[in-house]
Write a protein that holds these residues in place. Structure first.
Motif, PDB file in Angstrom:
ATOM      1  N   UNK A 109       0.770  -1.193  -0.148  1.00 10.92           N
ATOM      2  CA  UNK A 109      -0.115  -0.095  -0.049  1.00 10.92           C
ATOM      3  C   UNK A 109       0.999   1.149   0.048  1.00 10.92           C
ATOM      4  N   UNK A 110       0.287   2.192  -0.768  1.00 11.51           N
ATOM      5  CA  UNK A 110       0.949   3.723  -0.548  1.00 11.51           C
ATOM      6  C   UNK A 110      -0.208   4.709  -0.237  1.00 11.51           C
ATOM      7  N   UNK A 111       0.403   5.846   0.138  1.00  6.62           N
ATOM      8  CA  UNK A 111      -0.516   6.777   0.481  1.00  6.62           C
ATOM      9  C   UNK A 111      -1.066   8.011  -0.498  1.00  6.62           C
ATOM     10  N   UNK A 112      -0.301   7.981  -1.560  1.00  5.71           N
ATOM     11  CA  UNK A 112      -0.528   8.918  -2.960  1.00  5.71           C
ATOM     12  C   UNK A 112       0.038   8.176  -4.090  1.00  5.71           C
ATOM     13  N   UNK A 113      -1.080   7.913  -4.739  1.00  7.14           N
ATOM     14  CA  UNK A 113      -0.867   7.435  -6.166  1.00  7.14           C
ATOM     15  C   UNK A 113       0.194   8.110  -7.124  1.00  7.14           C
ATOM     16  N   UNK A 114      -0.378   9.266  -7.046  1.00  9.42           N
ATOM     17  CA  UNK A 114       0.363  10.242  -7.990  1.00  9.42           C
ATOM     18  C   UNK A 114       1.910  10.523  -7.561  1.00  9.42           C
ATOM     19  N   UNK A 115       2.067  10.832  -6.228  1.00 11.97           N
ATOM     20  CA  UNK A 115       3.496  10.783  -5.902  1.00 11.97           C
ATOM     21  C   UNK A 115       4.244   9.729  -5.886  1.00 11.97           C
ATOM     22  N   UNK A 116       3.777   8.428  -5.675  1.00 11.98           N
ATOM     23  CA  UNK A 116       4.584   7.242  -5.633  1.00 11.98           C
ATOM     24  C   UNK A 116       4.652   6.744  -7.317  1.00 11.98           C
ATOM     25  N   UNK A 117       3.772   6.793  -7.964  1.00 13.79           N
ATOM     26  CA  UNK A 117       3.844   6.637  -9.546  1.00 13.79           C
ATOM     27  C   UNK A 117       5.091   7.308 -10.174  1.00 13.79           C
ATOM     28  N   UNK A 118       5.174   8.724  -9.686  1.00 19.61           N
ATOM     29  CA  UNK A 118       6.076   9.581 -10.370  1.00 19.61           C
ATOM     30  C   UNK A 118       7.390   9.123  -9.902  1.00 19.61           C
ATOM     31  N   UNK A 119       7.471   8.654  -8.499  1.00 21.15           N
ATOM     32  CA  UNK A 119       8.760   8.246  -7.723  1.00 21.15           C
ATOM     33  C   UNK A 119       9.173   6.859  -8.708  1.00 21.15           C
ATOM     34  N   UNK A 120       8.469   6.168  -8.584  1.00 22.55           N
ATOM     35  CA  UNK A 120       8.620   4.604  -9.179  1.00 22.55           C
ATOM     36  C   UNK A 120       8.916   4.837 -10.682  1.00 22.55           C
ATOM     37  N   UNK A 121       8.272   5.239 -11.478  1.00 22.36           N
ATOM     38  CA  UNK A 121       8.473   5.625 -12.766  1.00 22.36           C
ATOM     39  C   UNK A 121      10.117   5.994 -13.203  1.00 22.36           C
ATOM     40  N   UNK A 122      10.514   6.969 -12.231  1.00 26.71           N
ATOM     41  CA  UNK A 122      11.921   7.188 -12.424  1.00 26.71           C
ATOM     42  C   UNK A 122      13.016   6.511 -11.930  1.00 26.71           C
ATOM     43  N   UNK A 123      12.556   5.971 -10.419  1.00 24.65           N
ATOM     44  CA  UNK A 123      13.607   5.334  -9.728  1.00 24.65           C
ATOM     45  C   UNK A 123      13.827   3.888 -10.444  1.00 24.65           C
ATOM     46  N   UNK A 124      13.055   3.176 -10.958  1.00 22.98           N
ATOM     47  CA  UNK A 124      12.897   2.103 -11.467  1.00 22.98           C
ATOM     48  C   UNK A 124      13.600   1.909 -12.926  1.00 22.98           C
ATOM     49  N   UNK A 125      13.554   3.032 -13.683  1.00 23.04           N
ATOM     50  CA  UNK A 125      13.810   2.764 -14.843  1.00 23.04           C
ATOM     51  C   UNK A 125      15.201   2.453 -15.248  1.00 23.04           C
ATOM     52  N   UNK A 126      16.279   2.865 -14.411  1.00 22.91           N
ATOM     53  CA  UNK A 126      17.453   2.711 -14.610  1.00 22.91           C
ATOM     54  C   UNK A 126      17.888   1.160 -14.691  1.00 22.91           C
ATOM     55  N   UNK A 127      16.792   0.483 -13.998  1.00 21.44           N
ATOM     56  CA  UNK A 127      16.915  -0.949 -13.873  1.00 21.44           C
ATOM     57  C   UNK A 127      16.295  -1.963 -14.822  1.00 21.44           C
ATOM     58  N   UNK A 128      15.663  -1.005 -15.867  1.00 23.53           N
ATOM     59  CA  UNK A 128      14.663  -1.657 -16.878  1.00 23.53           C
ATOM     60  C   UNK A 128      13.291  -1.974 -16.517  1.00 23.53           C
ATOM     61  N   UNK A 129      13.039  -1.404 -15.430  1.00 27.68           N
ATOM     62  CA  UNK A 129      11.695  -1.746 -14.770  1.00 27.68           C
ATOM     63  C   UNK A 129      10.688  -0.670 -15.108  1.00 27.68           C
ATOM     64  N   UNK A 130       9.536  -0.845 -15.774  1.00 24.95           N
ATOM     65  CA  UNK A 130       8.735   0.315 -16.124  1.00 24.95           C
ATOM     66  C   UNK A 130       7.283  -0.274 -15.745  1.00 24.95           C
ATOM     67  N   UNK A 131       6.318   0.962 -15.536  1.00 26.14           N
ATOM     68  CA  UNK A 131       4.811   0.680 -15.293  1.00 26.14           C
ATOM     69  C   UNK A 131       4.552   0.039 -16.647  1.00 26.14           C
ATOM     70  N   UNK A 132       3.825  -1.215 -16.297  1.00 28.27           N
ATOM     71  CA  UNK A 132       3.401  -2.115 -17.571  1.00 28.27           C
ATOM     72  C   UNK A 132       1.707  -2.291 -17.290  1.00 28.27           C
ATOM     73  N   UNK A 133       1.174  -2.023 -16.266  1.00 28.47           N
ATOM     74  CA  UNK A 133      -0.127  -2.525 -16.138  1.00 28.47           C
ATOM     75  C   UNK A 133      -0.970  -1.731 -15.074  1.00 28.47           C
ATOM     76  N   UNK A 134      -2.134  -1.041 -15.308  1.00 23.76           N
ATOM     77  CA  UNK A 134      -3.053  -0.531 -14.458  1.00 23.76           C
ATOM     78  C   UNK A 134      -4.289  -1.348 -14.488  1.00 23.76           C
ATOM     79  N   UNK A 135      -4.486  -1.917 -13.047  1.00 23.78           N
ATOM     80  CA  UNK A 135      -5.814  -2.693 -12.769  1.00 23.78           C
ATOM     81  C   UNK A 135      -7.216  -1.716 -13.161  1.00 23.78           C
ATOM     82  N   UNK A 136      -8.190  -2.225 -13.798  1.00 25.17           N
ATOM     83  CA  UNK A 136      -9.127  -1.512 -14.164  1.00 25.17           C
ATOM     84  C   UNK A 136     -10.026  -1.291 -12.725  1.00 25.17           C
ATOM     85  N   UNK A 137     -10.380  -0.039 -12.350  1.00 22.90           N
ATOM     86  CA  UNK A 137     -11.144   0.324 -11.003  1.00 22.90           C
ATOM     87  C   UNK A 137     -12.045  -0.676 -10.780  1.00 22.90           C
TER      88      UNK A 137
END
Length: 128
Positions: A8-36
């Motif tokens: 769990x995270x408390x802010x989706x926008x803040x966390x996705x902004x962080x992980x989008x950038x932080x994981x990129x050097x490892x070749x890890x990217x956002x691949x799937x959003x679960x339908x609400x």
């Protein structure tokens, strides 16, 4: 073997902004959003290289909500996990079955352990 993890995270926008950038050097990217409609309206997204294995879900992270999925070799193993977990005092959180909103061959079962953690067994192969 560990298949994927969600926390769990408390802010989706803040966390996705962080992980989008932080994981990129490892070749890890956002691949799937679960339908609400499959999440009760919370924002959930998965990161990975070829398939998502690192998931975040907007929920109260202070409650310690954790989801761990273990890879099963067959659908029968998923069924056996569910039966054994229920017999051991687990609580149902989604019985064995296909979850086509993840992919057509996603077969999983979910139980809550004694502390309320969501433990899953999943098989990614087609029935046969």
């Amino acid at each position: 073997m560990l298949d994927h993890i969600t926390f769990g995270i408390t802010s989706f926008a803040r966390s996705t902004a962080f992980y989008d950038k932080a994981l990129a050097p490892l070749g890890v990217k956002r691949l799937f959003d679960v339908p609400p409609e499959h999440t009760g309206g919370i924002s959930v997204t998965g990161y990975g290289d070829t398939r998502p294995w690192f998931w975040i879900a907007e929920q109260d992270a202070t409650t310690g909500k954790l989801h761990i999925a273990l890879q099963a070799k067959s659908r029968a193993d998923v069924d056996a996990f569910y039966a054994a977990a229920m017999a051991a005092g687990g609580r149902d959180n989604g019985g064995p079955g296909v979850r086509p909103h993840y992919h057509p061959d996603y077969y999983g079962a979910f139980v809550l352990d004694p502390d309320g953690h969501n433990i899953e067994a999943v098989c990614h192969t087609a029935a046969g």
